[in-house]
Design a protein around this motif. Structure first.
Motif, PDB file in Angstrom:
ATOM      1  N   TRP A 111     -27.232 -42.174  25.200  1.00  0.00           N
ATOM      2  CA  TRP A 111     -27.750 -40.808  25.796  1.00  0.00           C
ATOM      3  C   TRP A 111     -29.069 -40.794  25.752  1.00  0.00           C
ATOM      4  O   TRP A 111     -29.677 -40.821  26.908  1.00  0.00           O
ATOM      5  CB  TRP A 111     -27.048 -39.771  25.100  1.00  0.00           C
ATOM      6  N   GLY A 113     -19.943 -35.935  31.583  1.00  0.00           N
ATOM      7  CA  GLY A 113     -21.220 -35.282  31.561  1.00  0.00           C
ATOM      8  C   GLY A 113     -21.760 -34.607  30.365  1.00  0.00           C
ATOM      9  O   GLY A 113     -21.142 -34.529  29.267  1.00  0.00           O
ATOM     10  N   PRO A 114     -22.910 -33.983  30.580  1.00  0.00           N
ATOM     11  CA  PRO A 114     -23.652 -33.596  29.220  1.00  0.00           C
ATOM     12  C   PRO A 114     -22.901 -32.462  28.506  1.00  0.00           C
ATOM     13  O   PRO A 114     -22.945 -32.513  27.340  1.00  0.00           O
ATOM     14  CB  PRO A 114     -24.892 -32.740  29.713  1.00  0.00           C
ATOM     15  N   TRP A 115     -22.160 -31.659  29.159  1.00  0.00           N
ATOM     16  CA  TRP A 115     -21.248 -30.732  28.365  1.00  0.00           C
ATOM     17  C   TRP A 115     -20.275 -31.441  27.405  1.00  0.00           C
ATOM     18  O   TRP A 115     -19.980 -31.080  26.200  1.00  0.00           O
ATOM     19  CB  TRP A 115     -20.599 -29.638  29.089  1.00  0.00           C
ATOM     20  N   GLN A 116     -19.633 -32.264  27.956  1.00  0.00           N
ATOM     21  CA  GLN A 116     -18.684 -33.007  27.167  1.00  0.00           C
ATOM     22  C   GLN A 116     -18.951 -34.021  26.288  1.00  0.00           C
ATOM     23  O   GLN A 116     -18.746 -34.195  25.179  1.00  0.00           O
ATOM     24  CB  GLN A 116     -17.983 -34.192  28.246  1.00  0.00           C
ATOM     25  N   TRP A 117     -20.406 -34.661  26.352  1.00  0.00           N
ATOM     26  CA  TRP A 117     -21.053 -35.369  25.463  1.00  0.00           C
ATOM     27  C   TRP A 117     -21.721 -34.495  24.150  1.00  0.00           C
ATOM     28  O   TRP A 117     -21.630 -34.914  23.249  1.00  0.00           O
ATOM     29  CB  TRP A 117     -22.478 -35.898  26.059  1.00  0.00           C
ATOM     30  N   SER A 118     -22.012 -33.284  24.472  1.00  0.00           N
ATOM     31  CA  SER A 118     -22.534 -32.478  23.628  1.00  0.00           C
ATOM     32  C   SER A 118     -21.272 -31.916  22.762  1.00  0.00           C
ATOM     33  O   SER A 118     -21.274 -31.775  21.395  1.00  0.00           O
ATOM     34  CB  SER A 118     -23.097 -31.105  24.168  1.00  0.00           C
ATOM     35  N   GLY A 119     -20.289 -31.677  23.276  1.00  0.00           N
ATOM     36  CA  GLY A 119     -18.919 -31.404  22.667  1.00  0.00           C
ATOM     37  C   GLY A 119     -18.524 -32.371  21.773  1.00  0.00           C
ATOM     38  O   GLY A 119     -17.852 -32.327  20.483  1.00  0.00           O
ATOM     39  N   TRP A 159     -19.397 -42.009  25.309  1.00  0.00           N
ATOM     40  CA  TRP A 159     -20.499 -41.538  26.386  1.00  0.00           C
ATOM     41  C   TRP A 159     -20.068 -41.833  27.707  1.00  0.00           C
ATOM     42  O   TRP A 159     -20.331 -41.239  28.733  1.00  0.00           O
ATOM     43  CB  TRP A 159     -21.576 -42.035  25.896  1.00  0.00           C
ATOM     44  N   GLU A 176     -20.780 -37.542  35.705  1.00  0.00           N
ATOM     45  CA  GLU A 176     -22.058 -37.274  36.145  1.00  0.00           C
ATOM     46  C   GLU A 176     -23.307 -37.991  35.612  1.00  0.00           C
ATOM     47  O   GLU A 176     -24.382 -37.508  35.533  1.00  0.00           O
ATOM     48  CB  GLU A 176     -22.652 -35.694  35.612  1.00  0.00           C
TER      49      GLU A 176
END
Length: 715
Positions: free
Chosen positions: A85, A36-42, A31, A683
């Protein structure tokens, strides 16, 4: 291949569990590394897919352990990423946008006296002019402005100069902005003028006041440097320790003794446990009817919790007491207390409560040292070395002393990559110093402090405090002696995250497996060592505001654009990131540079090429044609203000506009590699970039004043 992995896992039923905690920590690290959020979600989706894939493996077949390992690691990776997160979203507090001087009114949350720096540090939750919501602010108040009413719970009104939490000054420097984000700090600063007490604190018990009274009592019984260190052991108050003593303890590898952590908590709990069990064993009525280990474990747990609360319940202390309580539980149940599974359980508890701690050196160093102790002491060669029970007492004592020294050496080697990564330096003689300092502290000093406090109730503590003073004088003598030795501290340029990961993987593999397979851990460690040895020192270091520039490779000293105070954070950060132990010399005092009131110029020869640097250091406007001509002759231009578009150096223009986007820079002139703070921040909420800068048209540029810039030196 999968059959081999299944057989490997099946043969190690007691070694698989700790890797789940490693997976959780790795999820937290991912994390922090992912932008950023897109990479964390992925990443979370990938973990879920891996767990689903594990479910497809036939559980009734002969791959049950592989299936469980895949599902378990995938879930723990996702849990670690999700936990930090969620905490970041819940507790993170964006810092103020820019420096400001503001009037605020609010309540004092915490107060720490820092006598060595002649100041008091206040944590205030206050309404600040221009901000609709209350902010948590940390303020430094000079001793001259202190008053008896400024305690926890008091409502105050004051004026302060505030700064946003600072990002890393240079790539690899300490990230205070990240630490402040998880602490909820919106700003730090200094009090300007008097503090008005609006409403006094309510009468009642205050932990911090009790700590302060205990520290004052200890220092009243024992003066000088020994008294300040004894107060730190007793109450956790380090504010009065002299900087010279702090530096000596750090360079000797003994600074961990000054923080209330695993060593102190373990010593207190162990002392309470063994004292209880010995005293109760003297009474047959109790010994024959009560299970003494269970009762002693309860007493030890109570004393440990009390000591943790007394010393401030900081994260390292809570982490240590959690592990100690698990050890007490194992002792009470008759289980092996030296277990990596117990240590993994303690780590999981800490990571669930403070996932951000994984990213800091305190968590890494404390758990690395304990893992090293447990793994080394339970290894077959170590057990065989101590198994000679038929030998005489002198020989057995020599073996135990040798084992103690080897354990210290293993700990130092384990901590060295962490120290190099976070602090760019590592102690050389720390293992030998700790062999003396740790027994001295735990067996002699801390019990004597407890005895002195107990005897003070009856006014009879003077002999105990005299003995405490002598033991701490010995500790300080050892620290200053070791720190003064040539090569006591090895400095190296910043280690990147990939190299650090190689060391972590190798050390964990060595520690958590048994048998010959653990030797494979030396492979990534060897790669990490090679990477460290091949790492070049940056030629030019530029701070995030462009105000400070450091130049290496021109002798044993670091050349700096502006003179810096000897004990300043700026000087320390520049020297650490340069991997140098020399001094910081101002460019204007160096014969190879040409400086005037506005600029300094210097030529550097690297890799057979000449590089011309031009650095702004004045505040006056420079005539644009003169500036443009000087920029055209330079390869790199650095400025702490925005430069006009007419300034076009051959390689890089690091002015306020660029540095606002990148943060601090580390430039390797030979390879052309430019590392920035921004490339490691992504981010995350604590790092905020300003909007992209668009230079003003030439007609908008203010009228220049008569000034000039020196040409780059030809030397």
């Amino acid at each position: 291949m999968h059959r081999t992995i299944e057989a490997f896992l099946a043969a190690r039923p007691f070694e698989r569990g700790p890797w789940l905690a490693v997976g959780f920590a790795l999820g937290i690290a991912c994390w922090a590394v992912l932008p950023g959020p897109w990479q964390w979600s992925g990443f979370l989706a990938l973990c879920g897919a891996a767990a689903m894939g594990g479910l497809l493996i036939d559980s009734e077949g002969d791959l049950g352990h592989l299936r469980a390992a895949l599902i378990g690691i995938a879930l723990m990776l996702g849990a670690g990423c999700g936990t930090i997160w969620i905490k970041s979203a819940l507790v993170g507090m964006p810092g103020i946008a820019r420096p400001e001087v503001a009037v605020m009114q609010g309540r004092v949350i915490d107060r720490q006296v820092e006598g060595a720096r002649d100041r008091v540090r206040l944590l205030v939750s206050a309404y600040v002019e221009g901000h609709p919501k209350p902010l948590l602010v940390r303020l430094n108040l000079p001793d001259a402005g202190d008053s008896p009413g400024l305690v926890e719970g008091a409502e105050v009104r004051l004026r302060a100069r505030l700064m946003p939490p600072a990002p890393p000054m240079l790539p690899g420097s300490y990230d205070f902005a990240r630490a402040a984000w998880f602490q909820g700090l919106a700003a730090t600063g200094n009090v300007v003028g008097p503090v008005t007490l609006v409403a006094p604190a309510r009468e009642g018990w205050s932990l911090r006041q009790w700590q302060q009274r205990l520290a004052d009592h200890v220092r009243a019984q024992l003066s000088g440097s020994p008294g300040t260190i004894a107060a730190a052991f007793a109450s956790g108050d380090r504010g009065a320790i002299a900087q010279t003593d702090e530096d000596a303890m750090r360079d000797a590898g003994l600074t961990h003794l000054l923080s209330i952590s695993g060593l102190h908590v373990s010593a207190v709990i162990a002392g309470a446990y063994f004292l209880t069990i010995r005293l109760l064993a003297l009474f047959p009525f109790i010994a024959l009817r009560v299970r003494l280990p269970l009762l002693a474990a309860g007493v030890g747990a109570g004393v440990g919790l009390f000591y943790t609360v007394l010393t401030g319940a900081e994260v390292p202390t809570v982490r240590s007491v959690a592990g100690s309580l698990l050890v007490l539980t194992a002792l009470a149940l008759g289980r092996d207390p030296l277990s990596l599974r117990l240590l993994a359980t303690a780590a999981l508890i800490v990571m669930l409560l403070w996932p951000e701690a994984v990213l800091g050196p305190s968590f890494q160093m404390s758990f690395a040292s304990v893992i090293a102790i447990v793994s080394f002491s339970t290894a077959a060669p170590a057990k065989a070395f101590l198994a000679h029970s038929h030998e005489g007492r002198v020989t057995r004592l020599a073996r135990h002393l040798a084992m103690l020294l080897m354990t210290g050496l293993v700990i130092e080697l384990s901590l060295m990559p962490i120290s190099l990564f976070h602090f760019h330096g590592a102690g050389i003689y720390g293992a030998a110093a700790n062999v003396i300092a740790i027994p001295l502290t735990t067996v002699l000093t801390m019990p004597l402090i407890a005895l002195g406090l107990a005897l003070d109730v009856f006014g009879l503590g003077a002999p105990a405090w005299w003995a405490v003073g002598k033991s701490l004088e010995l500790l300080l003598w050892l620290a200053h002696l070791v720190a003064a030795q040539p090569g006591a501290v090895t400095m190296m340029p910043g280690m990147n995250g990939g190299t650090f990961a190689l060391f972590v993987v190798g050390l964990l593999w060595l520690a958590l497996w048994t048998g010959q397979v653990r030797l494979w851990g030396f492979a990534p460690i060897a790669l990490g060592v090679a990477a460290v040895l091949l790492t070049r020192t940056p030629d030019v270091l530029v701070s995030g505001d462009g105000h400070h520039v450091g130049i290496t490779g021109e002798g044993p000293d670091l050349l700096v654009l502006r003179a810096v105070r000897e004990e300043s954070y700026t000087r320390t950060a520049l020297l650490e990131n340069a991997g140098m132990t020399g001094d910081a010399v101002a460019l204007e005092d160096w014969k190879g540079a040409r400086c005037n009131q506005d600029f300094c110029a210097i030529s550097l020869t690297r890799g057979g090429r000449r590089f011309d640097l031009l650095m702004a250091r004045g505040k006056d406007l420079v005539a644009v044609p003169v500036l443009a001509a000087a920029c055209a002759r330079a390869d790199i231009v650095v400025a702490d203000r925005r430069l006009p578009s007419a300034c076009k150096p051959r390689l890089l223009k690091a002015d306020r506009a660029l540095l606002g986007q990148t943060g601090g820079l580390a430039i390797d002139l030979v390879s052309g590699r430019v590392r920035s703070v921004a490339e490691t921040q992504g981010e995350h909420g604590w790092f905020r970039r300003p909007p992209p800068y668009r230079p003003r048209a030439r007609r908008d540029w203010p009228a220049p004043v008569a000034s000039g810039a020196p040409e780059p030196s030809s030397t």
